[in-house]
Motif scaffolding. Structure first.
Motif, PDB file in Angstrom:
ATOM      1  N   ILE A   5       0.715  -1.273   0.016  1.00  0.00           N
ATOM      2  CA  ILE A   5       0.116  -0.032   0.039  1.00  0.00           C
ATOM      3  C   ILE A   5       0.998   1.077   0.067  1.00  0.00           C
ATOM      4  N   GLN A   6       1.871   1.251   0.893  1.00  0.00           N
ATOM      5  CA  GLN A   6       2.813   2.370   0.692  1.00  0.00           C
ATOM      6  C   GLN A   6       3.600   2.625  -0.457  1.00  0.00           C
ATOM      7  N   LEU A   7       3.998   1.589  -1.294  1.00  0.00           N
ATOM      8  CA  LEU A   7       4.414   1.490  -2.289  1.00  0.00           C
ATOM      9  C   LEU A   7       3.661   2.253  -3.448  1.00  0.00           C
ATOM     10  N   VAL A   8       2.091   1.780  -3.626  1.00  0.00           N
ATOM     11  CA  VAL A   8       1.077   2.277  -4.374  1.00  0.00           C
ATOM     12  C   VAL A   8       1.147   3.944  -4.159  1.00  0.00           C
ATOM     13  N   LEU A   9       0.930   4.507  -2.838  1.00  0.00           N
ATOM     14  CA  LEU A   9       0.809   5.547  -2.413  1.00  0.00           C
ATOM     15  C   LEU A   9       1.923   6.498  -2.628  1.00  0.00           C
ATOM     16  N   ASN A  10       3.234   6.049  -2.506  1.00  0.00           N
ATOM     17  CA  ASN A  10       4.309   6.749  -2.917  1.00  0.00           C
ATOM     18  C   ASN A  10       4.492   6.805  -4.394  1.00  0.00           C
ATOM     19  N   GLY A 105      11.075  21.305  -2.237  1.00  0.00           N
ATOM     20  CA  GLY A 105       9.521  21.506  -2.794  1.00  0.00           C
ATOM     21  C   GLY A 105       9.016  20.163  -3.019  1.00  0.00           C
ATOM     22  N   ALA A 106       9.709  19.240  -3.613  1.00  0.00           N
ATOM     23  CA  ALA A 106       9.164  17.823  -3.825  1.00  0.00           C
ATOM     24  C   ALA A 106       8.927  16.961  -2.558  1.00  0.00           C
ATOM     25  N   GLY A 107       9.768  17.336  -1.595  1.00  0.00           N
ATOM     26  CA  GLY A 107       9.366  16.714  -0.390  1.00  0.00           C
ATOM     27  C   GLY A 107       8.052  17.144   0.379  1.00  0.00           C
ATOM     28  N   LEU A 108       7.895  18.662   0.308  1.00  0.00           N
ATOM     29  CA  LEU A 108       6.610  19.059   0.729  1.00  0.00           C
ATOM     30  C   LEU A 108       5.453  18.519   0.033  1.00  0.00           C
ATOM     31  N   VAL A 109       5.559  18.618  -1.117  1.00  0.00           N
ATOM     32  CA  VAL A 109       4.596  18.168  -2.017  1.00  0.00           C
ATOM     33  C   VAL A 109       4.001  16.442  -2.045  1.00  0.00           C
ATOM     34  N   ILE A 110       5.132  15.704  -1.934  1.00  0.00           N
ATOM     35  CA  ILE A 110       4.911  14.252  -1.688  1.00  0.00           C
ATOM     36  C   ILE A 110       4.518  14.090  -0.274  1.00  0.00           C
ATOM     37  N   SER A 111       4.854  14.814   0.710  1.00  0.00           N
ATOM     38  CA  SER A 111       4.309  14.541   2.006  1.00  0.00           C
ATOM     39  C   SER A 111       3.141  14.841   2.139  1.00  0.00           C
ATOM     40  N   ILE A 112       2.471  15.987   1.448  1.00  0.00           N
ATOM     41  CA  ILE A 112       1.152  16.407   1.714  1.00  0.00           C
ATOM     42  C   ILE A 112       0.244  15.521   0.991  1.00  0.00           C
ATOM     43  N   ILE A 113       0.693  14.940  -0.254  1.00  0.00           N
ATOM     44  CA  ILE A 113      -0.087  14.024  -1.110  1.00  0.00           C
ATOM     45  C   ILE A 113      -0.449  12.697  -0.350  1.00  0.00           C
ATOM     46  N   THR A 114       0.792  12.463   0.154  1.00  0.00           N
ATOM     47  CA  THR A 114       0.947  11.109   0.964  1.00  0.00           C
ATOM     48  C   THR A 114       0.035  11.071   2.224  1.00  0.00           C
ATOM     49  N   TRP A 115       0.138  12.229   2.752  1.00  0.00           N
ATOM     50  CA  TRP A 115      -0.741  12.242   3.933  1.00  0.00           C
ATOM     51  C   TRP A 115      -2.150  12.249   3.553  1.00  0.00           C
ATOM     52  N   VAL A 116      -2.656  13.028   2.429  1.00  0.00           N
ATOM     53  CA  VAL A 116      -4.105  12.963   1.950  1.00  0.00           C
ATOM     54  C   VAL A 116      -4.406  11.598   1.691  1.00  0.00           C
ATOM     55  N   LEU A 117      -3.618  10.990   0.681  1.00  0.00           N
ATOM     56  CA  LEU A 117      -3.879   9.517   0.378  1.00  0.00           C
ATOM     57  C   LEU A 117      -4.199   8.609   1.627  1.00  0.00           C
ATOM     58  N   SER A 118      -3.101   8.646   2.514  1.00  0.00           N
ATOM     59  CA  SER A 118      -3.077   7.795   3.750  1.00  0.00           C
ATOM     60  C   SER A 118      -4.307   7.866   4.552  1.00  0.00           C
ATOM     61  N   ALA A 119      -5.226   9.153   4.320  1.00  0.00           N
ATOM     62  CA  ALA A 119      -6.204   9.587   5.127  1.00  0.00           C
ATOM     63  C   ALA A 119      -7.341   8.816   4.377  1.00  0.00           C
ATOM     64  N   LEU A 120      -7.174   8.675   3.087  1.00  0.00           N
ATOM     65  CA  LEU A 120      -8.418   8.059   2.141  1.00  0.00           C
ATOM     66  C   LEU A 120      -8.363   6.280   2.253  1.00  0.00           C
ATOM     67  N   VAL A 121      -7.093   5.975   2.646  1.00  0.00           N
ATOM     68  CA  VAL A 121      -7.160   4.454   2.626  1.00  0.00           C
ATOM     69  C   VAL A 121      -7.781   3.923   4.054  1.00  0.00           C
ATOM     70  N   PRO A 122      -8.580   3.019   4.097  1.00  0.00           N
ATOM     71  CA  PRO A 122      -8.924   2.402   5.484  1.00  0.00           C
ATOM     72  C   PRO A 122      -7.560   1.928   6.295  1.00  0.00           C
ATOM     73  N   ALA A 123      -7.829   2.163   7.609  1.00  0.00           N
ATOM     74  CA  ALA A 123      -6.616   1.480   8.263  1.00  0.00           C
ATOM     75  C   ALA A 123      -6.884   0.160   8.432  1.00  0.00           C
ATOM     76  N   ASP A 124      -5.709  -0.521   8.739  1.00  0.00           N
ATOM     77  CA  ASP A 124      -5.763  -2.010   8.969  1.00  0.00           C
ATOM     78  C   ASP A 124      -6.353  -2.347  10.517  1.00  0.00           C
ATOM     79  N   HIS A 125      -7.461  -3.080  10.603  1.00  0.00           N
ATOM     80  CA  HIS A 125      -7.890  -3.663  11.934  1.00  0.00           C
ATOM     81  C   HIS A 125      -7.399  -4.913  12.332  1.00  0.00           C
TER      82      HIS A 125
END
Length: 125
Positions: A5-10, A105-125
């Protein structure tokens, strides 16, 4: 979060970052399928760099991170992107960053995008 999942989000974050920032690019392939492979390879290298090297760098730079109230984390993120660019450059295709400030700049953009995408992916239970 699982490695896959982290691979796809990245991969999505890197692709969007290359699309948004002029100083960041990913090698273009002839077909869409080949382009997906290029992005996945770059994403794999970026994910491994972040999983293996980044924690070590963060540990040894902890005093500097505390001294700068966490802003040194931006430098660490930029260095991980530049390292990924260097590694993929060794194989002749992949991520290309035009310098340190583009990496910040890329670090900021990637961090923000990854954060948003991680919030959209359901958490593992």
């Amino acid at each position: 979060m699982g490695f896959l999942i982290q691979l796809v989000l990245n991969g999505i974050a890197l692709w969007l970052c290359a699309w948004l920032l002029d100083g960041v690019s990913i090698t273009q392939a002839a077909t869409a399928g080949e382009q997906v492979v290029v992005v996945l390879v770059v994403s794999f290298i970026f994910t491994v760099v972040n999983a293996v090297i980044k924690p070590v760098v963060k540990f040894f730079s902890l005093p500097l991170t505390i001294l700068t109230f966490g802003l040194f984390t931006l430098v660490i993120n930029a260095l991980m992107i530049l390292l990924t660019s260097w590694i993929t450059g060794l194989i002749g295709w992949g991520l290309h960053v035009d310098g340190f400030w583009w990496a910040v700049g890329a670090g900021l953009v990637i961090s923000i995008i990854t954060w948003v995408l991680s919030a959209l992916v359901p958490a593992d239970h």
